[in-house]
Scaffold this motif. Sequence first.
Motif: not given
Length: 586
Positions: A453-460, A481-486, A526-533
Amino acid sequence: MSFADNGVGLSFASDGSYPKDEGSSQEVRQSLFVGESQNRGTNGGQNKYWGIGGTDRKMRTLPRNRTFPIRGFQIYDGPVRLTQSTFRGFIPTPERYTSAVGFNLKNTWQLTPRNNLSQLSFHSTVALRAFFGRPGQWFEENDLDGDKNSIFHDVDGSVTGYRDAYVGRADNYLIQHPDCVKIPEWNGAICSGSYSQVYIQTWGAPSLSLSINRDEYPNAPLVLRGINSQGASSQQYQPILMMSKSYSLHWNGPAPREVVLSLINFDKENWVLVGLCYPSDTTFQIMSDIYDRQKNTFDDITDYGPVSSLAQLEAKPTERKYFFDQPVGLLWFYLRARHGRDGHSYCSTKGCERVKVTTTTSSKQICNCTAKAYPKYTKTPSAVVPMPAPNPQPCTNCGAKEVVFSSEPWMSYLHTQVKSLSRKEEEKGDNASFITVNKVTMQFSQPGFFLVSVDACSGKVIKKASFMKVDTKMKQYLKTGIPKRSIVLLATRGQPEGLVDVAPHLVSFGLAKAADVHNKESLAMWGFQGASSPPTWISLQAGQEDNVLGLQERYLPLSLETYGCLPPSTEKRKDLELLKKATEQQ
């Protein structure tokens, strides 16, 4: 932006001979161009073209057929600016030219010398930084007007190693001098100088070719076909000329009854001396004016007066005078800009400065005065602007930044690689399975599922997890278990239990799009957790038997508002800039 695996990554266009959006320009910055990534694709399905790649000599999908010339950034029209960008993976094959920078194929019209490149970074996997084409497939004869006038300005030398240099076609001697540096692989020449265009409109003699000789290179004329867009009696040409030089213009038929020469991209006091070929019995009316295209009005209308020799004309370069060398047939006068320009406007602040020549003659002879003009008017070639010294040092602070914080734009991208490994690949001796995020590789050696999981804002990278099979524990992790915005990356090794059942769970938890994984042997996600769309780039790939996944590579946008990211505060931006400067100094 990021561009990968394209026939042409990006090309800008503008409007016509006299663009309606005068003063505008187009710019791309902080962008990545990848000619061939490690996403080789598979043969079949919607993939129409399949052949050898240039970067690794392996079979891959192709954007067009095997011979199509691949270009990262395609220069066309203008003015365009490309800056702070990176090129990778542009390697030709025996069948195909591949270049980081190229030009529109079979271009019939003008290119502005104001097109400019700066702060570019070229990876070692770039064999041709620029290419001006050659006769052959796709390029045909490579002899249309726009092909011959191809040029760009290397502002800082990051392309050529020569600061403030211009790069043009190797066979275009209107823009060269003896100190230019030829690059045969590019079919180009690196030169110094000041360059502008003359927009030539003719009436009364349709379908003429225009031959332009620079007096320093009389044996190397540039022949332009022109274009016809205003009816059978009108023709248009727009050559690029080196300033402070003299040229003669010739026709392959009777001279046009009327010629209008407009100064395009001339800076104040820029000039060229031109000689137009006419029959010896020709009489002339020559006048200059300033054309306001917005109001469709003409101002500062002034007649030109005759002088008795070229020496007298050259002694009065700022006056509106002309000299007709009757035995040779050349009508000489200066084109000089008397007003300045603003920004990217191609005409002056007062309007478009023009010279209009109207003629009367009874002759129908072909007006090519070359044989009489030279060697009489031949001059010794020289450079007006000295050629800069080459800079062998690599460009610093060039290219796109992997993570960039700035107010305009606030933009970044994430470089990811996913290498899954099926059981059959292991049996064949392949032992590599890993996930890479911005050059940091995380390997896994046990069979199962591996998630990063990578923070989608910082890239960490903020979390890693592995599971031997799809069980209650893994399902719970996917759910909570996966943080939001990942950004979530997934790879598999072996053929773990539940592999064919995991896709519905990934879809139901909003991580991935639906995909057919029935009877598949490996997965990459390549997935994403936290966006409505969900973002458009989310993807679930599956490999089976001979159609293995191999190494999959993606460049994903970071820090988007749709992820829930916000630009850093002004104070934080200042802190980041201070930290960056301190790091660079250290």
